[in-house]
Every structure is written in C-alpha cells, then in structure tokens.
Scaffold this motif. Structure first.
Motif, PDB file in Angstrom:
ATOM      1  N   GLU A 277      38.765  32.135  38.254  1.00  0.00           N
ATOM      2  CA  GLU A 277      39.992  32.980  37.386  1.00  0.00           C
ATOM      3  C   GLU A 277      40.789  33.789  38.163  1.00  0.00           C
TER       4      GLU A 277
ATOM      5  N   ARG B 135      45.266  33.068  35.982  1.00  0.00           N
ATOM      6  CA  ARG B 135      45.512  34.483  34.806  1.00  0.00           C
ATOM      7  C   ARG B 135      46.728  35.022  36.033  1.00  0.00           C
TER       8      ARG B 135
ATOM      9  N   GLY C  37      35.158  28.505  41.259  1.00  0.00           N
ATOM     10  CA  GLY C  37      35.478  28.187  40.159  1.00  0.00           C
ATOM     11  C   GLY C  37      36.872  26.957  40.120  1.00  0.00           C
TER      12      GLY C  37
END
Length: 216
Positions: A115, A119, A215
């Motif tokens: 994540e 970003r 992730g």
C-alpha cells in the motif's frame, strides 16, 4: 491531482531549516534539500498544517513519516556526495527518498508494504523525483544492484542484517537504527571484505524493521 507548494509553505520550510541548524545540522547540502522538498505533500491531508513542525506523523499501514531532524541527521551521517549509488531500506512516505534525490544521488529504494509502495512511488514520480523503487523485503536488500556506496535504513533493526552489509562496497557506509526496545543510531563503515567499523551516534526511536512483503 494538482499538488500545491505555496509561498507560505516555502516560508515554513525556511523556518524549519533554521530550526535544524539550531539542532546542529551543519551539512548545507542536507539543509538545502530539506528546504526544497515539499514535506506537506507527503502527509495525510489532516496533518498538512503541522507538516513543517519537527515531528513524526502517522502515514498509514502502521508507519510514520520521520521527523525532519531524523531525516536530516541520517542524511548528514551518510556524508552524501552527488552521483553516489545509495540503497534506502524502507521507502515509507517517500520523504527521505526525495531529500536524497535532491542531493543528486542515484537512489535505489525498497519498501515491504504494498500500500505504501504504490502511494509513495506514485507521489515521487508525480513530483519529478527520479529513483528506482522496489517492493520487497528490506532484509534481503537488492543484491542484483549491489554494491552500493551507502545504505540508509529507516526502521529499527533488532539485528544488523548481514545481507545488507555484504551489499556495501569496501569503504562504503551504512546508517542504521539498531536495537529492539531501545535503539541507537549507528554508522557502520566497511573497512575491507571482512571487517566493519561501528560508531554509535545517539539514541533514537523508529518503527520496527520487519521481514517479508505485505500486499502487492
């Protein structure tokens, strides 16, 4: 998405740089880089008005953006020279990466949190910061890209990772927060193929350095 850097933000960065000078950050290139990086863009929107305080803030996924003093101190301890090949372990918010890229290094950065990785890389590229970013296990480093002139670790390591030491070139330097419950910022220099010299700098507090990838 348009991202703004106003005269007000520039003024706040100028005051931050002066505060860092008072805290004995003396490397002018580090101070200039911090004066150029729009830290407010690396924070959650609710924290923007606090962006130029010398404090750490949460950025999601159980991580924080380091306080500017910590970023400045680690960068100063690295004795960065333009053109050096540097591995950053823990991209996090991308703020430390931006400071190093502003200093003219060839940055390789690895992040274990999918994540955060997505970003931060998106933001860094949007702001024009050119580096090579990887999703992976920081304990493994980037053997295929080694050796590195310098390695900076942005999480508290309970052990000094041998894989990373071996990815330093002879004469190269690592800056690492070392310890579990109590951490100390250390600088390690590779003297030759088998020997390393260690120097303890000061006590510090970082989120823990963890194994594995979370992730995608």
């Amino acid at each position: 998405m348009m991202r703004k850097d106003s005269f007000r933000h520039i003024g706040m960065r100028t005051r931050l740089v002066e505060e860092l000078r008072r805290k004995r950050i003396t490397d002018e290139r580090v101070l200039e880089a911090i004066g150029r990086v729009p830290r407010h863009l690396f924070l959650e929107s609710s924290f923007i008005k606090f962006a130029y305080q010398d404090k750490a803030f949460p950025i999601g996924a159980g991580q924080t953006i380091s306080q500017p003093y910590t970023v400045a101190l680690q960068s100063q301890l690295l004795e960065v020279k333009a053109g050096e090949k540097i591995l950053e372990v823990g991209t996090g918010s991308g703020y430390q990466a931006a400071v190093l890229i502003e200093m003219g290094v060839k940055l390789f950065s690895i992040e274990r949190q999918g994540e955060l990785y997505q970003r931060s890389v998106r933001l860094l590229r949007e702001l024009g910061y050119q580096g090579r970013f990887y999703l992976g296990d920081g304990y493994e480093g980037l053997a295929a890209q080694a050796p590195f002139d310098k390695i900076i670790i942005t999480a508290g390591a309970p052990v000094i990772p041998r894989n990373l030491l071996m990815q330093l070139k002879v004469g190269g330097m690592m800056v690492i927060p070392f310890g579990d419950k109590k951490q100390v910022l250390m600088r390690i220099i590779r003297i030759n193929e088998d020997e390393f010299e260690q120097e303890e700098i000061e006590e510090c507090a970082f989120v823990p350095m963890l194994n594995g990838v979370v992730g995608k």
